[in-house]
Design an enzyme around this catalytic site. Structure first.
Site, PDB file in Angstrom:
ATOM      1  N   GLY A 287       0.799  -1.229   0.000  1.00 38.48           N
ATOM      2  CA  GLY A 287       0.000   0.000   0.000  1.00 38.48           C
ATOM      3  C   GLY A 287       0.825   1.270   0.000  1.00 38.48           C
ATOM      4  N   GLY A 362       0.242   1.684  10.485  1.00 38.70           N
ATOM      5  CA  GLY A 362      -0.979   1.989  11.225  1.00 38.70           C
ATOM      6  C   GLY A 362      -2.024   0.918  11.002  1.00 38.70           C
ATOM      7  N   TYR A 428      -9.202   5.201  16.317  1.00 36.09           N
ATOM      8  CA  TYR A 428      -8.333   5.655  15.225  1.00 36.09           C
ATOM      9  C   TYR A 428      -8.185   7.193  15.232  1.00 36.09           C
ATOM     10  CZ  TYR A 428      -6.481   5.837  10.431  1.00 36.09           C
ATOM     11  OH  TYR A 428      -5.699   6.058   9.322  1.00 36.09           O
TER      12      TYR A 428
END
Length: 522
Positions: A287, A362, A428
């Protein structure tokens, strides 16, 4: 989001089937027509990469330039009627008429044209009988306005007069770049109000542009010169800033001088011959992280790719692709910082130091707070926030072999969810807001050390993580920004590499949103 299986649902499409049906509908001519009717047009193809606009660049100074005012010398005032005479100086990029911005354009080798002005005397009557502003003979690639000397409300009319013909003529993926002052650098209530007003102007212009064009505002600090502004102006004019729009951030004097014989190109500062520039990228196996590693490699950096052991195969592939090294590591391990330093010292020598780090790793564990247990809460805060704190604390030791260089560039990944909040993401959003707190705290704590600490705040980016979001929700995320599409991992990567560039050391303590100007929170 998930649905409990039920015998009464056998004849009803499950979530994945429903998503597939919805995706098919949205891709159909009816779906295209429907989304347009709802005010959510499809996004245009954006100009990406180092390419600059193809059309001419119009440039003007409005209200004089930074350095003309009383805060920096004679010429401009601090109250109503005291400011520089309202007016526009059109100029070329020779540096003779526009101070820092003009000189920076000249350094970048960008030739400019004088802009048109929408003054009543210059208007013509259109086919509909209505007055029309003057029109450019060809599409504009960009308009750059030096507003660093604007101090009065009256001078804002000159800004409007120049921007109106320009925004009507912008080519696809064209650029509006405004260079204004910081409010703290000007004196007087009107001047401070006017400096702040440029934020609203920039954000509103960005929302009105079409065809993938963007608008951004640079706050140029007193004392900053062409060498400080160069990398930021180049970034904003190029396709590397494709998904950055409606944003503003500050540029000050560089905290470190240019390295001797370093080649500063349009895509980043290449290391000097024989000098190794080591960068660490966490979450590099796929990603956004993989694209960050590739982009650093493109500018000649030596990449240490870090990710969890279970991603070892893909991590190794990325490291091989960029001719770097792989470190399988859970960043939440108590000794993660020491292991990163040990890897750098072992592979590159005890004198080697990390010149930049992208804290990209993350996770999400989304639930409404009403359903949030301590495990989901703790995992997200530990990976997204606490791990960065622990790693930085270790690597900032100047005596640690393999630790941070004295002038390290630290770039952390926040999120628009950390700025605006997001339903179902209290953990988050909390962690990503905390990341911004880390940036501010480190800047304050290390004000006397020539390092830089900044953050990027991505909006909706098309990744494996966002691919699992239900289709309708994804479409809302895609369509509700000024560019009407999701961003790509490369958009975040380009912004991180820009912030990690030694030429960008005048940017410190800033948060740059890579979100296409989300309607909410940006």
């Amino acid at each position: 989001m998930s649905a409990k299986p039920s015998s009464t649902r056998h004849a009803t499409p499950g979530p994945r089937a429903a998503d597939a049906l919805l995706e098919g509908l949205l891709a159909s001519p009816l779906g295209h027509a429907l989304t347009r009717q709802l005010g959510f047009p499809e996004g245009p193809t954006l100009r990406r990469g180092p390419a600059r606009p193809t059309g001419p660049v119009a440039y003007a100074v409005v209200g004089g330039t930074l350095g003309d005012g009383p805060e920096h010398g004679a010429g401009a005032g601090s109250g109503p009627g005291d400011g520089p005479a309202a007016g526009t100086t059109t100029g070329t990029s020779t540096g003779t008429s526009g101070g820092t911005t003009a000189a920076t354009l000249a350094v970048l080798g960008i030739t400019t044209i004088d802009p048109l002005r929408d003054d009543p005397a210059e208007r013509t009557t259109g086919p509909d009988g209505k007055p029309q502003p003057p029109a450019y003979a060809t599409d504009l690639g960009a308009v750059v306005l030096d507003l660093s000397g604007v101090r009065t409300i009256a001078a804002l009319e000159d800004v409007r007069a120049v921007l109106r013909p320009a925004v009507r003529a912008l080519e696809r993926s064209g650029r509006v770049v405004l260079v204004g002052p910081r409010a703290e650098d000007v004196d007087g209530l009107e001047a401070k109000a006017v400096a702040r007003s440029l934020d609203g102007l920039n954000r509103s212009v960005a929302k009105e542009l079409r065809g993938g064009a963007t608008s951004n505002l640079i706050r140029l600090a007193a004392g900053a010169g062409p060498d400080d502004l160069r990398s930021t102006l180049d970034f904003l004019l190029s396709g590397r800033s494709a998904f950055v729009s409606g944003q503003s951030w500050e540029v000050g004097p560089r905290r470190t001088p240019p390295a001797p014989q370093a080649a500063e190109t349009t895509t980043g500062t290449l290391p000097s011959a024989g000098v190794r520039r080591i960068v660490v990228v966490t979450g590099a196996a796929r990603g956004i992280g993989a694209d960050i590693a590739r982009t650093f490699h493109r500018v000649g950096a030596t990449v240490v790719a870090v990710d969890v052991p279970r991603a070892g195969e893909s991590l190794g592939a990325v490291a091989n692709e960029v001719h770097g090294t792989a470190l399988q590591l859970d960043i939440t391990a108590p000794d993660a910082g020491e292991r990163i330093a040990a890897h750098v010292a072992e592979r590159y020598g005890a004198d080697a130091r990390i010149q930049a780090i992208a804290h990209n790793a993350g996770i999400t564990r989304d639930r409404l707070l009403a359903n949030m247990d301590e495990k989901r809460w703790g995992q997200v805060l530990d990976v997204n926030l606490a791990a960065q704190l622990r790693i930085n604390a270790v690597l900032l030791d100047p005596d640690l072999p393999g630790g941070y260089a004295e002038d390290v560039h630290i770039v952390a990944s926040s999120s628009t969810s950390g700025i605006a909040g997001n339903r179902g993401q209290t953990n988050y959003g909390t962690s990503k807001a905390g990341v911004i707190g880390v940036v501010m705290a480190l800047c304050e704590a290390y004000a006397d050390r020539p390092l830089t600490v900044n953050a990027v705040a991505p909006g909706f980016i098309e990744t494996d993580m966002t691919a699992v979001i239900p289709t309708l929700q994804k479409e809302i995320f895609r369509r509700t920004n000024s560019l009407h599409q999701g961003g790509r991992p490369i958009d975040v990567a380009e912004t991180i590499v820009y912030l990690a560039d030694p030429a960008t050391s005048g940017v410190n303590g800033q948060v740059v949103r890579v979100c296409g100007q989300n309607i909410v929170g940006a």
